[in-house]
Design a protein around this motif. Structure first.
Motif, PDB file in Angstrom:
ATOM      1  N   ASP A 166       8.638 -10.312  -4.070  1.00 20.44           N
ATOM      2  CA  ASP A 166       7.723  -9.762  -4.903  1.00 20.44           C
ATOM      3  C   ASP A 166       6.407 -10.049  -5.697  1.00 20.44           C
ATOM      4  O   ASP A 166       5.600  -9.671  -6.141  1.00 20.44           O
ATOM      5  CB  ASP A 166       8.330  -8.961  -6.081  1.00 20.44           C
ATOM      6  CG  ASP A 166       9.093  -9.696  -6.750  1.00 20.44           C
ATOM      7  OD1 ASP A 166       8.961 -11.279  -6.922  1.00 20.44           O
ATOM      8  OD2 ASP A 166       9.941  -9.545  -7.942  1.00 20.44           O
ATOM      9  N   ILE A 225       4.968  -2.934   7.565  1.00 17.38           N
ATOM     10  CA  ILE A 225       5.166  -2.601   6.315  1.00 17.38           C
ATOM     11  C   ILE A 225       6.501  -2.548   5.837  1.00 17.38           C
ATOM     12  O   ILE A 225       6.946  -2.749   4.802  1.00 17.38           O
ATOM     13  CB  ILE A 225       4.375  -1.395   5.973  1.00 17.38           C
ATOM     14  CG1 ILE A 225       2.801  -1.656   6.019  1.00 17.38           C
ATOM     15  CG2 ILE A 225       4.440  -0.643   4.616  1.00 17.38           C
ATOM     16  CD1 ILE A 225       1.897  -0.208   6.092  1.00 17.38           C
ATOM     17  N   THR A 226       7.381  -1.513   6.734  1.00 16.77           N
ATOM     18  CA  THR A 226       8.783  -1.515   6.718  1.00 16.77           C
ATOM     19  C   THR A 226       9.514  -2.961   6.529  1.00 16.77           C
ATOM     20  O   THR A 226      10.078  -3.123   5.628  1.00 16.77           O
ATOM     21  CB  THR A 226       9.595  -0.760   8.072  1.00 16.77           C
ATOM     22  OG1 THR A 226       8.459   0.750   7.889  1.00 16.77           O
ATOM     23  CG2 THR A 226      10.729  -0.589   7.768  1.00 16.77           C
ATOM     24  N   LYS A 233       8.902  -4.349   2.960  1.00 19.94           N
ATOM     25  CA  LYS A 233       9.508  -3.509   2.016  1.00 19.94           C
ATOM     26  C   LYS A 233      10.917  -4.269   2.059  1.00 19.94           C
ATOM     27  O   LYS A 233      11.371  -4.304   0.794  1.00 19.94           O
ATOM     28  CB  LYS A 233       9.627  -2.104   2.265  1.00 19.94           C
ATOM     29  CG  LYS A 233       8.289  -1.315   2.509  1.00 19.94           C
ATOM     30  CD  LYS A 233       7.681  -1.411   0.853  1.00 19.94           C
ATOM     31  CE  LYS A 233       6.389  -0.560   1.062  1.00 19.94           C
ATOM     32  NZ  LYS A 233       5.612  -0.638  -0.348  1.00 19.94           N
ATOM     33  N   GLN A 234      11.592  -4.605   2.997  1.00 22.20           N
ATOM     34  CA  GLN A 234      12.839  -5.106   3.051  1.00 22.20           C
ATOM     35  C   GLN A 234      12.972  -6.653   2.624  1.00 22.20           C
ATOM     36  O   GLN A 234      13.800  -7.105   1.989  1.00 22.20           O
ATOM     37  CB  GLN A 234      13.514  -5.228   4.649  1.00 22.20           C
ATOM     38  CG  GLN A 234      13.538  -3.930   5.395  1.00 22.20           C
ATOM     39  CD  GLN A 234      13.819  -3.868   6.665  1.00 22.20           C
ATOM     40  OE1 GLN A 234      13.899  -4.953   7.307  1.00 22.20           O
ATOM     41  NE2 GLN A 234      14.127  -2.647   7.175  1.00 22.20           N
ATOM     42  N   HIS A 263      11.049  -7.238  -0.015  1.00 18.94           N
ATOM     43  CA  HIS A 263      10.298  -7.012  -1.116  1.00 18.94           C
ATOM     44  C   HIS A 263       8.892  -7.656  -1.275  1.00 18.94           C
ATOM     45  O   HIS A 263       8.434  -7.830  -2.680  1.00 18.94           O
ATOM     46  CB  HIS A 263      11.361  -7.679  -2.051  1.00 18.94           C
ATOM     47  CG  HIS A 263      12.592  -7.428  -1.921  1.00 18.94           C
ATOM     48  ND1 HIS A 263      12.970  -5.986  -2.446  1.00 18.94           N
ATOM     49  CD2 HIS A 263      13.992  -8.157  -1.497  1.00 18.94           C
ATOM     50  CE1 HIS A 263      14.518  -6.087  -2.290  1.00 18.94           C
ATOM     51  NE2 HIS A 263      14.900  -7.121  -1.512  1.00 18.94           N
ATOM     52  N   CYS A 264       8.224  -7.754  -0.085  1.00 17.65           N
ATOM     53  CA  CYS A 264       6.653  -8.003  -0.419  1.00 17.65           C
ATOM     54  C   CYS A 264       6.139  -6.867  -0.498  1.00 17.65           C
ATOM     55  O   CYS A 264       6.503  -5.659  -0.144  1.00 17.65           O
ATOM     56  CB  CYS A 264       6.410  -8.948   0.714  1.00 17.65           C
ATOM     57  SG  CYS A 264       7.135 -10.353   1.089  1.00 17.65           S
ATOM     58  N   LYS A 265       4.768  -6.923  -1.085  1.00 18.60           N
ATOM     59  CA  LYS A 265       3.989  -5.654  -1.192  1.00 18.60           C
ATOM     60  C   LYS A 265       2.844  -5.891  -0.006  1.00 18.60           C
ATOM     61  O   LYS A 265       2.543  -6.815   0.550  1.00 18.60           O
ATOM     62  CB  LYS A 265       3.178  -5.544  -2.504  1.00 18.60           C
ATOM     63  CG  LYS A 265       4.315  -5.248  -3.494  1.00 18.60           C
ATOM     64  CD  LYS A 265       3.419  -5.283  -4.914  1.00 18.60           C
ATOM     65  CE  LYS A 265       4.663  -5.015  -5.951  1.00 18.60           C
ATOM     66  NZ  LYS A 265       5.582  -6.299  -6.371  1.00 18.60           N
ATOM     67  N   ASP A 298       2.515   3.522   4.144  1.00 20.66           N
ATOM     68  CA  ASP A 298       3.141   3.437   2.794  1.00 20.66           C
ATOM     69  C   ASP A 298       2.682   1.960   2.151  1.00 20.66           C
ATOM     70  O   ASP A 298       3.673   1.171   1.920  1.00 20.66           O
ATOM     71  CB  ASP A 298       4.372   3.520   2.997  1.00 20.66           C
ATOM     72  CG  ASP A 298       5.348   3.561   1.487  1.00 20.66           C
ATOM     73  OD1 ASP A 298       4.476   3.793   0.443  1.00 20.66           O
ATOM     74  OD2 ASP A 298       6.603   3.346   1.246  1.00 20.66           O
ATOM     75  N   ASP A 342       1.195  -0.220  -0.870  1.00 19.03           N
ATOM     76  CA  ASP A 342       1.250  -0.333  -2.493  1.00 19.03           C
ATOM     77  C   ASP A 342      -0.297  -0.426  -3.158  1.00 19.03           C
ATOM     78  O   ASP A 342      -0.292   0.097  -4.158  1.00 19.03           O
ATOM     79  CB  ASP A 342       1.834  -1.824  -3.011  1.00 19.03           C
ATOM     80  CG  ASP A 342       3.186  -1.828  -2.210  1.00 19.03           C
ATOM     81  OD1 ASP A 342       4.020  -1.233  -2.904  1.00 19.03           O
ATOM     82  OD2 ASP A 342       3.366  -2.529  -1.355  1.00 19.03           O
ATOM     83  N   LYS A 375      -0.567   4.853  -5.851  1.00 19.75           N
ATOM     84  CA  LYS A 375      -0.974   3.673  -5.233  1.00 19.75           C
ATOM     85  C   LYS A 375      -2.085   3.040  -6.282  1.00 19.75           C
ATOM     86  O   LYS A 375      -2.945   3.699  -6.793  1.00 19.75           O
ATOM     87  CB  LYS A 375      -1.717   3.753  -4.060  1.00 19.75           C
ATOM     88  CG  LYS A 375      -0.543   4.418  -2.813  1.00 19.75           C
ATOM     89  CD  LYS A 375      -1.341   4.337  -1.550  1.00 19.75           C
ATOM     90  CE  LYS A 375      -0.502   5.226  -0.645  1.00 19.75           C
ATOM     91  NZ  LYS A 375       0.765   4.623  -0.476  1.00 19.75           N
TER      92      LYS A 375
END
Length: 694
Positions: A563, A585-586, A589-590, A592-594, A614, A616, A650
């Motif tokens: 994160d 992007i998926t 997310k796994q 936990h990065c933006k 999707d 951030d 966003k």
């Protein structure tokens, strides 16, 4: 396109990979491409309505549109945009059929990349030529209107004649000769305005130019005759002109005293006071005329750009006043080699230009060598000191393909710089083939430099703070790449990234940046700093199948929290590689990065396409921000982007914030974060005070 050198490309294709392939081929040819991809006739129509395009490349047959339909839609808009058909291996459409339908050209996607590059280079040049011609025609029409208004209000007596008959006369001319109604003078012979005693000399003057009216320029003093038979002294000035596209002659009638004064003022307006040569403005005007003449009669002319070598050293030694004497001496020596109709001018502080008529490649070279020898052999006596100097000379031919005076000047100046770089006191002839080859060699050299930088860690990272406008004191930095040259100086990305994009080096450079950024981030976290890094990722890396596993390993190896890592994807690359961007992007997310969508707002369908990604953060395109304070349209666009982003949950970032006026508007619009030189320039240290207490 010529305004900002960006190629605005509309691609009609269902395959994002094919679209990216086309974009890369054009980037490899040196084009700064901003591409948008559409897949059907509705999106194509929307794109055509919303923006001006430089080029359209359409696949020959798609699910919802084919080349014929694309050509038909383009024709309905009546826009001048070259359209090229890209064919797959199947023979859905032949080259002949594509051209017959109205396409500019046709290529196969599996053909040599150079084929498309040559087509695009030709079509863009032709497009720019057409745009320039339209601008010229518009300017000519506007000039004719202004000229007619000026003629009507002029205090000079002015008329236009064709084959000896009046076409137009302004009110002063009519009053001078005693006429009230313009119809009375329309079609009347100019000879009727001259006293009978001067008819013979006037006929002789006219006969001199009768065979070549375009060269009819000069003046004659005669007795004018009014309708009441009275006579008066008049100087008639003859100049080639045109009225409503018809070749004719302009005649201005002045008194002898007015003529003398005008000649004196005319000389002063053209002359450089120090050297008595022509000045810069007059030379540019003469060069434009030379280019126009070359375009119509294929005449051979050459321009010489001459610069005194090491003049700053001379000025430092002698002083300003004495160095002016050296300039005057050089001008005098150069002038001995210039005869009418050739032109010599002082163009800059210590530079001169010559326009040489009837100059071939060989004669230009010989002529320039003589100039060099003359200056080299000359000795100036300045206040009892003897001074010798030399010159560097750049030569550029002026011909049918010369587009403008600025183009010729740039080429001649470039050739002069090349002569100076080789040691001075020499001549360099501009050669387009050599320039193109030099560009290729320069690009190859950059590639070697980049490979060497990767192998020997000659890259380094700089950081620029990204600051909240709403009280968030988190320490956020964007990671920026720099390269160190042999002199230890920093080289900015705009100098080397184009070369990297034209090769396969971008994914490797991306990985170098990510690896070293995560190492630095781990060091910051080890010091209990809660720092987050925003790291750019190029579109070339999105197609790397092993990217996600490698990123996962790097994050684990450096033991940093996901994160605290934000990856920036360029909007156009993300939309061009939509499926790959989604997968990336998926994966983030796994971990936990933006993810940030960078340069947001630069594409046609930015808002529409956003629903597919999707992310951030949205980082608003810097071109919108840099001119925000003075551009109401940009203000509305930025405000709309911020409102849309917030409605979708966003966060927004504004880059390129340069001043307080821009900052005030962004705060008013509700942007979340700002970045730019107004806060801090990029640097190697992470030393920005996010608390705002300093």
């Amino acid at each position: 396109m010529e305004k900002d050198n960006t190629l605005h490309l509309l691609i009609i294709d269902e395959s994002s990979n094919d679209a990216e392939m086309i974009t890369n081929i054009l980037r490899n040819a040196g084009h700064a491409v901003r591409a948008t991809r559409v897949e059907d006739d509705e999106d194509m129509q929307e794109a055509l309505d919303a923006q001006n395009w430089d080029l359209i490349i359409t696949a020959d047959k798609l699910s919802y549109i084919d080349a014929h339909k694309a050509i038909e839609l383009l024709r309905k808009t009546e826009k001048d945009i070259p359209l090229i058909v890209a064919a797959n291996g199947s023979e859905n459409l032949t080259a002949g059929a594509a051209l017959q339908a109205g396409a500019c050209d046709f290529f196969k996607k599996d053909a040599e990349p150079e084929h498309l590059q040559y087509i695009v280079r030709r079509e863009i040049k032709a497009l720019n030529d057409r745009r320039q011609l339209r601008r010229f025609n518009k300017a000519a029409r506007e000039s004719e209107v202004r000229c007619r208004n000026l003629l009507d209000s002029s205090r000079d007596a002015i008329t236009y004649v064709h084959e000896g008959m009046h076409l137009y006369a302004n009110p002063v001319y009519m009053e001078l000769f005693g006429y009230d109604d313009p119809e009375d003078i329309d079609g009347m012979p100019i000879m009727d305005m001259v006293a009978p005693a001067d008819h013979d000399v006037f006929k002789k003057f006219l006969r001199k130019f009768s065979n070549n009216p375009n060269e009819m320029k000069g003046d004659i003093e005669v007795k004018g005759m009014r309708t009441d038979g009275t006579e008066f002294n008049a100087v008639m000035e003859f100049t080639p002109a045109s009225v409503d596209g018809e070749t004719c002659t302009q005649i201005i009638i002045r008194s002898a005293s007015d003529k003398d004064l005008e000649q004196q003022l005319n000389i002063l307006s053209k002359q450089d006071l120090l050297t008595s040569l022509y000045n810069r403005n007059y030379f540019i005007e003469a060069l434009e005329q030379g280019i126009s003449k070359a375009a119509t009669d294929s005449s051979r002319t050459a321009m010489f750009y001459i610069e005194i070598d090491d003049f700053e050293d001379i000025k430092g030694t002698l002083g300003l006043a004495a160095s002016d004497l050296v300039i005057s001496d050089v001008a005098k020596e150069l002038k001995t080699h210039v005869e009418e109709p050739d032109i010599i001018a002082r163009f800059g502080d210590y530079s001169f230009t010559i326009l040489l008529k009837e100059a071939s490649h060989e004669t230009s070279q010989d002529y320039a060598q003589k100039l060099c020898k003359t200056i080299e052999d000359h000795i100036s006596d300045v206040g009892g000191q003897t001074v010798t100097t030399t010159v560097s000379i750049g030569v550029c031919p002026v011909g049918e393909n010369s587009s403008s005076a600025q183009d010729v000047l740039t080429r001649a100046s470039s050739a002069c710089n090349a002569a100076s770089a080789e040691g001075g006191n020499r001549v360099h002839l501009f050669n387009l083939v050599e320039v193109e080859q030099a560009d290729k060699e320069r690009n190859a050299a950059w590639v070697e430099t980049l490979r060497d930088a990767l192998a020997n860690d000659q890259f380094f990272l700089a950081y620029q703070p990204i600051v909240s406008l709403h009280g968030d004191t988190s320490e956020n930095y964007e990671v920026l790449l720099r390269m160190q040259n042999a002199s230890g100086e920093a080289v900015l990305p705009h100098e080397f990234i184009p070369a990297a994009e034209q090769t396969s080096l971008m994914p490797e450079i991306d990985r170098w940046v990510i690896k070293h950024a995560l190492q630095r981030l781990a060091e910051e976290h080890a010091r209990d700093k809660k720092t987050s890094f925003f790291i750019k990722l190029s579109g070339y890396s999105l197609n790397e199948p092993g990217l996600l596993p490698w990123l996962s390993e790097q994050i684990k190896e450096n033991r940093v929290a996901g994160d605290c890592i934000v990856f920036e994807l360029d909007e156009s690359s993300a939309f061009m590689h939509l499926n790959e961007a989604k997968a990336f992007i998926t994966g983030m997310k796994q971990l936990h990065c933006k993810v940030v969508l960078d340069h947001f707002g630069s594409s046609l369908n930015s808002i529409k396409n956003l629903k597919h990604l999707d992310v951030d953060f949205l980082k608003i395109d810097g071109d919108l921000i840099s001119s925000l304070a003075g551009d109401s349209q940009h203000q509305e666009t930025v405000k709309s982007i911020i409102q849309t982003a917030h409605s979708m949950g966003k966060l927004t970032i504004a880059e390129f914030v340069q001043d307080a006026n821009c900052l005030a508007l962004l705060w008013q619009y509700g942007v979340n974060y700002i970045q730019g030189y107004f806060l801090q320039e990029p640097g190697t240290e992470l030393d920005y005070d996010f608390s705002g207490e300093s």
